[in-house]
Design an enzyme around this catalytic site. Structure first.
Site, short mmCIF file in Angstrom:
data_model
loop_
_atom_site.label_atom_id
_atom_site.label_comp_id
_atom_site.label_asym_id
_atom_site.label_seq_id
_atom_site.Cartn_x
_atom_site.Cartn_y
_atom_site.Cartn_z
NE ARG A 102 -1.94 -1.08 3.76
CZ ARG A 102 -1.50 -0.10 4.52
NH1 ARG A 102 -1.80 1.15 4.24
NH2 ARG A 102 -0.75 -0.35 5.57
CE LYS B 10 -5.79 -4.12 4.95
NZ LYS B 10 -6.44 -4.79 6.11
CG HIS C 240 -6.62 -4.24 10.72
ND1 HIS C 240 -5.30 -3.88 10.82
CD2 HIS C 240 -6.70 -5.00 9.60
CE1 HIS C 240 -4.61 -4.39 9.82
NE2 HIS C 240 -5.45 -5.08 9.08
CB SER D 214 0.54 -6.14 7.29
OG SER D 214 1.23 -6.99 6.42
CE LYS E 17 -5.11 -8.65 10.73
NZ LYS E 17 -3.90 -8.26 10.02
CB THR E 18 -3.27 -14.48 7.92
OG1 THR E 18 -3.86 -13.26 7.47
CG2 THR E 18 -3.69 -15.61 6.98
CG ASP F 44 -7.03 -8.10 7.12
OD1 ASP F 44 -6.18 -7.93 8.02
OD2 ASP F 44 -7.18 -7.30 6.19
NE ARG G 95 0.31 -9.04 2.09
CZ ARG G 95 -0.30 -8.78 3.24
NH1 ARG G 95 -1.29 -9.56 3.64
NH2 ARG G 95 0.07 -7.76 3.98
#
Length: 531
Positions: free
Chosen positions: A60, A201, A221, A239, A243-244, A258, A322
């Site tokens: 991003r 996003k 988030h 990120s 989390k994932t 997410d 990713r």
């Protein structure tokens, strides 16, 4: 793969000012996969997944994200270095230039929606210049049935033109790339970047305004999963904090990885229909659910391929490699992507200083303080220009996506935590034995063991010690974790150096929190570390 000659579905786009005569509507992922390869925009790897390169941007670009300042947003958005204002007239002119550009292109259109709870559903139309961007939208958003498509009315539109380059002096942007939200016209306008994360996003940022302002629902988030007894766990973090990875647990059903909402009806629902996982250093041994999801229908981004095989350890393009895939590529998922009130909340942080304990229990005041602070390290490659981890504070563990003042989200979360009686844990997935460059990253198997122990109640009755500076409670023992790992000071060879680094970090917390003190009560302020 399907024969392209049978692709006949189309849709009219004149109401958007787009006059392309070559519009492909609601194509299957197989069709989009094939078109991408035929156009030379991607390759198929040995697992059957599609691999693409997102071009100039592999993450991003938060400095190029804007919100149109209009009657809806002017008095509600927290205008700041994060939420940059864009003039409505400038938006209208830039929009016209983008749709003129797209009118000369073959386009790919997809109707999908966000928010798994039907009471909060947001219908979205995606108009993409690239086939694999449209396939990403298929993977990441919720997919309507054929019957639902018959009467589908989009509320928001994503217009995605990676090949369009803005002129900053004329268009009002900072650079040639941009991501702009317009809440009056209900448009997310994205140009000059092929990084697909801007699509997801963009809608997440829109929902972070819509849900609290219009629906009295907390957007988060976070990832979330559900245990065999129906207990929901929430994992907050930016990120690269896990989390994932940590929510993909074979013993728990995944709600999502997410973005979620926490409603007044005491449900937690996924915004999305897919997962967007980091794959740097991915192995089946450490992350089997993610590894096995890389199959036909998945899209790999910016990975290095050798003889058809992905080298997950190669970061020569970016560390922010990713994969996107539909959530049902994970075997163990929660039906309908909705869970009940959470019993445990985990704040995940990748502490680049190696100061914070790998697991600690927080009081309500400490929980609110750490949520509003949102300490972590920016992971290399996640944002443009970041080449190595940088310690940072991101309010609510998602400041780049939060249009309102962080205190608004903090107040909502604090009330919900107290009402639900949840346990709140701070988990450091970052460094141990020293700071970045000296110490090492906490072993994933230890982090998993700590979280499992918390979820199963094994940390409820153990002895705790209090951190000298951060005042947080550190368990002295944890099943399947060496005791010497639990107290971070014990892992440092130089204890004086640890104390100095811990005090420096504590002061950074307090300096960062000064801008929030006027909005915080005494309980939250007392949750801060010692200066």
């Amino acid at each position: 793969m399907n024969d392209l000659s049978r692709i006949t579905k189309s849709i009219e786009l004149k109401k958007y000012g787009i006059h392309s005569k070559n519009v492909r509507y609601q194509l299957s992922p197989e069709e989009l996969h094939q078109i991408t390869i035929e156009k030379g925009q991607g390759v198929e790897v040995n697992s059957g997944a599609l691999a693409v390169n997102t071009g100039e941007f592999t993450g991003r670009s938060p400095k190029d994200r804007f919100i149109v300042k209009d009657d809806i947003t002017k008095d509600k958005v927290w205008w700041s270095k994060i939420n940059l204002a864009f003039e409505p007239a400038k938006f209208d002119k830039l929009y016209d230039k983008v749709v003129d550009y797209l009118s000369e292109k073959e386009l790919f259109v997809r109707d999908a929606y966000a928010c798994a709870d039907e009471n909060y559903r947001l219908n979205i139309r995606h108009i993409n210049e690239l086939p694999w961007s449209n396939m990403f939208a298929y993977n990441m958003f919720l997919r309507p049935t054929e019957d639902e498509l018959k009467n589908f009315e989009p509320e928001w539109t994503v217009i995605n033109a990676p090949g369009f380059m803005a002129d900053p002096e004329i268009d009002g942007t900072r650079a040639h790339n941009f991501a702009i939200l317009n809440f009056t016209r209900k448009i997310a306008l994205i140009g000059g970047t092929g990084y697909t994360g801007e699509i997801k996003k963009g809608i997440f940022s829109a929902l972070n305004f819509i849900l609290p302002v219009m629906k009295n629902t907390l957007p988060m988030h976070c990832s979330a999963n559900v245990g065999k007894k129906g207990d929901t766990a929430i994992f907050f973090g930016l990120s690269g904090t896990g989390k994932t990875t940590l929510s993909a647990d074979p013993d728990r059903r995944l709600i999502g990885d997410d973005e979620h909402g926490w409603t007044n009806e005491n449900t937690v629902f996924n915004f999305e229909g897919g997962c967007y996982a980091k794959v740097i250093n991915l192995t089946r041994e450490n992350e089997p659910e993610i590894y096995d999801a890389i199959r036909p229908g998945a899209i790999l981004e910016n990975v290095i391929i050798k003889d058809g095989e992905v080298d997950f350890n190669d970061k020569s393009i970016t560390q922010n490699t990713r994969v996107s895939y539909p959530i049902d590529f994970i075997d163990n998922i929660q039906p309908n992507s909705v869970g009940e009130n959470p019993k445990n909340i985990f704040f995940l942080t990748a502490d680049a200083f190696g100061v914070l304990p790998p697991v600690s229990k927080l009081t309500p005041g400490q929980a609110a303080f750490h949520f509003i602070s949102g300490y972590t390290a920016k992971v290399a490659g996640t944002e443009a220009g970041v080449t190595e981890p940088i310690p940072s504070f991101s309010a609510c563990f998602g400041a780049p996506f939060m249009p309102l003042h962080p205190a608004r989200y903090g107040e909502m979360l604090s009330k919900k935590m107290k009402d639900a009686g949840v346990n709140v844990w701070l988990i450091n997935t970052g460094w141990t034995g020293g700071p970045y460059g000296t110490g090492s990253r906490m072993k994933l198997k230890y982090t998993r063991a700590m979280i499992t122990a918390a979820l199963e109640g094994h940390l409820d009755n153990v002895d705790y010690t209090t951190h000298d500076i951060f005042n947080i409670a550190i368990p002295k023992t944890c099943p399947n974790v060496p005791a010497e790992v639990l107290n971070p000071k014990d892992t440092w060879a130089d204890k004086e150096a640890y104390d100095k680094k811990a005090k420096d970090l504590a002061n950074s917390f307090k300096d960062n929190f000064e801008k929030f003190e006027a909005y915080a009560d005494s309980e939250i302020i007392n949750g801060a570390p010692k200066a």
